[in-house]
Design an enzyme around this catalytic site. Sequence first.
Site, PDB file in Angstrom:
ATOM      1  N   GLU A  79      85.245  17.562 101.641  1.00 28.51           N
ATOM      2  CA  GLU A  79      84.897  17.990 102.986  1.00 28.51           C
ATOM      3  C   GLU A  79      84.173  16.844 103.693  1.00 28.51           C
ATOM      4  O   GLU A  79      83.617  17.039 104.767  1.00 28.51           O
ATOM      5  CB  GLU A  79      84.055  19.262 102.947  1.00 28.51           C
ATOM      6  CG  GLU A  79      82.722  19.126 102.255  1.00 28.51           C
ATOM      7  CD  GLU A  79      81.930  20.425 102.296  1.00 28.51           C
ATOM      8  OE1 GLU A  79      82.326  21.364 101.602  1.00 28.51           O
ATOM      9  OE2 GLU A  79      80.921  20.480 103.001  1.00 28.51           O
ATOM     10  N   CYS A 112      83.460  23.524  99.597  1.00 25.78           N
ATOM     11  CA  CYS A 112      83.247  23.239  98.164  1.00 25.78           C
ATOM     12  C   CYS A 112      84.326  23.857  97.281  1.00 25.78           C
ATOM     13  O   CYS A 112      84.373  23.600  96.087  1.00 25.78           O
ATOM     14  CB  CYS A 112      81.879  23.750  97.731  1.00 25.78           C
ATOM     15  SG  CYS A 112      80.564  23.235  98.828  1.00 25.78           S
ATOM     16  N   HIS A 149      79.569  27.376  90.836  1.00 24.61           N
ATOM     17  CA  HIS A 149      79.355  26.394  91.909  1.00 24.61           C
ATOM     18  C   HIS A 149      77.842  26.262  92.080  1.00 24.61           C
ATOM     19  O   HIS A 149      77.129  27.276  92.134  1.00 24.61           O
ATOM     20  CB  HIS A 149      80.020  26.855  93.205  1.00 24.61           C
ATOM     21  CG  HIS A 149      79.619  26.024  94.378  1.00 24.61           C
ATOM     22  ND1 HIS A 149      79.813  24.667  94.409  1.00 24.61           N
ATOM     23  CD2 HIS A 149      78.990  26.347  95.548  1.00 24.61           C
ATOM     24  CE1 HIS A 149      79.329  24.191  95.544  1.00 24.61           C
ATOM     25  NE2 HIS A 149      78.827  25.183  96.251  1.00 24.61           N
TER      26      HIS A 149
HETATM   27  N1  CAA Z   1      56.968  27.389  93.520  1.00 23.21           N
HETATM   28  C1  CAA Z   1      58.048  27.987  93.001  1.00 23.21           C
HETATM   29  N2  CAA Z   1      59.026  28.564  93.757  1.00 23.21           N
HETATM   30  C2  CAA Z   1      58.880  28.512  95.095  1.00 23.21           C
HETATM   31  C3  CAA Z   1      57.762  27.884  95.703  1.00 23.21           C
HETATM   32  C4  CAA Z   1      56.777  27.315  94.860  1.00 23.21           C
HETATM   33  N3  CAA Z   1      55.689  26.699  95.353  1.00 23.21           N
HETATM   34  N4  CAA Z   1      57.911  27.982  97.036  1.00 23.21           N
HETATM   35  C5  CAA Z   1      59.071  28.641  97.275  1.00 23.21           C
HETATM   36  N5  CAA Z   1      59.665  28.952  96.095  1.00 23.21           N
HETATM   37  C6  CAA Z   1      60.924  29.648  95.885  1.00 23.21           C
HETATM   38  C7  CAA Z   1      61.148  30.812  96.819  1.00 23.21           C
HETATM   39  O1  CAA Z   1      60.498  31.975  96.372  1.00 23.21           O
HETATM   40  C8  CAA Z   1      62.674  30.911  96.783  1.00 23.21           C
HETATM   41  O2  CAA Z   1      63.039  31.567  95.606  1.00 23.21           O
HETATM   42  P1  CAA Z   1      64.047  32.821  95.675  1.00 23.21           P
HETATM   43  O3  CAA Z   1      65.305  32.337  96.369  1.00 23.21           O
HETATM   44  O4  CAA Z   1      64.289  33.187  94.260  1.00 23.21           O
HETATM   45  O5  CAA Z   1      63.356  33.857  96.491  1.00 23.21           O
HETATM   46  C9  CAA Z   1      63.120  29.464  96.643  1.00 23.21           C
HETATM   47  O6  CAA Z   1      61.969  28.724  96.198  1.00 23.21           O
HETATM   48  C10 CAA Z   1      63.612  28.833  97.948  1.00 23.21           C
HETATM   49  O7  CAA Z   1      62.635  29.075  98.904  1.00 23.21           O
HETATM   50  P2  CAA Z   1      63.045  29.457 100.394  1.00 23.21           P
HETATM   51  O8  CAA Z   1      64.038  30.563 100.370  1.00 23.21           O
HETATM   52  O9  CAA Z   1      61.823  29.632 101.202  1.00 23.21           O
HETATM   53  O10 CAA Z   1      63.770  28.084 100.770  1.00 23.21           O
HETATM   54  P3  CAA Z   1      64.339  27.575 102.126  1.00 23.21           P
HETATM   55  O11 CAA Z   1      64.308  28.570 103.196  1.00 23.21           O
HETATM   56  O12 CAA Z   1      63.628  26.297 102.414  1.00 23.21           O
HETATM   57  O13 CAA Z   1      65.883  27.244 101.808  1.00 23.21           O
HETATM   58  C11 CAA Z   1      68.074  27.231 100.980  1.00 23.21           C
HETATM   59  C12 CAA Z   1      66.594  27.467 100.632  1.00 23.21           C
HETATM   60  C13 CAA Z   1      68.539  28.318 101.939  1.00 23.21           C
HETATM   61  C14 CAA Z   1      68.921  27.304  99.724  1.00 23.21           C
HETATM   62  C15 CAA Z   1      68.198  25.828 101.635  1.00 23.21           C
HETATM   63  O14 CAA Z   1      67.954  24.842 100.669  1.00 23.21           O
HETATM   64  C16 CAA Z   1      69.555  25.564 102.262  1.00 23.21           C
HETATM   65  O15 CAA Z   1      69.805  25.898 103.408  1.00 23.21           O
HETATM   66  N6  CAA Z   1      70.479  24.887 101.493  1.00 23.21           N
HETATM   67  C17 CAA Z   1      71.776  24.511 101.994  1.00 23.21           C
HETATM   68  C18 CAA Z   1      72.758  25.665 101.963  1.00 23.21           C
HETATM   69  C19 CAA Z   1      73.076  26.148 100.575  1.00 23.21           C
HETATM   70  O16 CAA Z   1      72.857  25.458  99.592  1.00 23.21           O
HETATM   71  N7  CAA Z   1      73.652  27.348 100.495  1.00 23.21           N
HETATM   72  C20 CAA Z   1      74.065  27.909  99.218  1.00 23.21           C
HETATM   73  C21 CAA Z   1      75.246  28.854  99.337  1.00 23.21           C
HETATM   74  S1  CAA Z   1      76.564  28.089 100.305  1.00 23.21           S
HETATM   75  C22 CAA Z   1      77.415  27.130  99.199  1.00 23.21           C
HETATM   76  O17 CAA Z   1      77.286  27.293  98.027  1.00 23.21           O
HETATM   77  C23 CAA Z   1      78.300  26.067  99.740  1.00 23.21           C
HETATM   78  C24 CAA Z   1      77.553  24.798  99.651  1.00 23.21           C
HETATM   79  O18 CAA Z   1      77.602  24.118  98.634  1.00 23.21           O
HETATM   80  C25 CAA Z   1      76.733  24.404 100.775  1.00 23.21           C
END
Ligand code: CAA
Length: 390
Positions: free
Chosen positions: A79, A111, A233
């Site tokens: 991609e 992906c 994945h």
């Molecule tokens: N210690 C331990 N854990 C902690 C923590 C700390 N101090 N602070 C936060 N966490 C945990 C949270 O509790 C959360 O855990 P859970 O999901 O189990 O609840 C985790 O860390 C992530 O925290 P947030 O949800 O607050 O994180 P975020 O809002 O910053 O974003 C994300 C997380 C959405 C995955 C972001 O990284 C993102 O947008 N990533 C890109 C998109 C992606 O990867 N999507 C996945 C599905 S799509 C796909 O698979 C296709 C592809 O490849 C893109």
Amino acid sequence: MKIGIDLLCFHTPSYVMDLRILAEKRGVDPDKFTIGIGQERMAVLPPDQDIVTLAANAALPVVEKAGRDGIELLIFATESGIDQSKAAALFCHKLLNLPATCRCIEVKEACYGGTAALRLAATMVAARPHTKALVLAADVARYDLASPGEPTQGAGAVAMLVSTKPRILALDPETGFHAEDVMDFWRPNYREEALVDGKYSTRMYLTTLIQAWKQYTAASGRGLADHAHYCFHLPFTKIAYKAYSRLCKAEGTAEPPKEELLHLLDMALGYNRQTGNTYAACVYESLSALLDNMPEALDDKRIGLFSYGSGCMAEFFSGVVQRGYRAHLFTDLHRTMLDTRTPVTYRQYEDIFTYGIPKDGADHVFAPYRGGAFRLAGIKAHKRRYEATA
Ligand code: CAA
């Protein structure tokens, strides 16, 4: 007739940044990255590498080991395409010195592209069993600086030779798949960084996993216990635990104790944790880590695989590890590559991230960085010029 992965090789750039450095810079608790999303490091792609060089670097050991004869199909899944018209496969075809009697194409579905390519290759090889196909999946995961996706960035490629005498993994014919038009992650042509609704994308991943799983189980009659290990994945490695938990829930089964869960999933996460998201290559990078690093022999064991591509396409499928597979792995190469990467500082990461190659079509020469057997030397008269480094 068996069809499957005959050889499997993985490649990632020679530069890497520890996510604790990024956490400090962004004012985030490092545990959020290392525990919360399960990522340790992200691969940093130097300017003279791209999807073509990543894929060709992954494929060279494969074609050197297996020979080039009989490869009638080369499918490149990505991609992070570098041209709107010409297939990246054709650049690799030349770099790898493959026969002219080889169909070269590029496929795209986020992906999921690597899995689409593998299934297409298996179909083609089934129709012409004396031939082989080479599947390349390469991507550069790029999000905006300081966005939630940033710590999941990465880069890498896999090369898979597909044949009727697979030495690594014979694919099972039964599979379950699901398509739906959603905007969870996408990259318009005018952007270098993906746009993503992170939480929604994670929900879609987990929802479509169950849809694909149900179809797979109905077709195969298999359940959770029929797979020795799972490769999911991995946009970030923590999702493997969420995914397995969803499967248990869907089956009405209690989650296994922690030790058992670790044994089932953890070995397949090792490489992705160190490279970040490699999009189309992800699930096969995970398979590579499992096969390379599982201390106990996996001969004759069935592996469950789940591929998800935003947009979205999901597929659950499986394969049986072939007897004697260990003799055909590139374990030492993979480990050395990961162990000898050059760490970069935050400043170096940002410099590389913002390094802009001309968008007005001007000629450009790339300084040499550490990398594999191939590099992007420059762009002249709108044409990319690749070269061997040795
Ligand atoms: N210690 C331990 N854990 C902690 C923590 C700390 N101090 N602070 C936060 N966490 C945990 C949270 O509790 C959360 O855990 P859970 O999901 O189990 O609840 C985790 O860390 C992530 O925290 P947030 O949800 O607050 O994180 P975020 O809002 O910053 O974003 C994300 C997380 C959405 C995955 C972001 O990284 C993102 O947008 N990533 C890109 C998109 C992606 O990867 N999507 C996945 C599905 S799509 C796909 O698979 C296709 C592809 O490849 C893109």
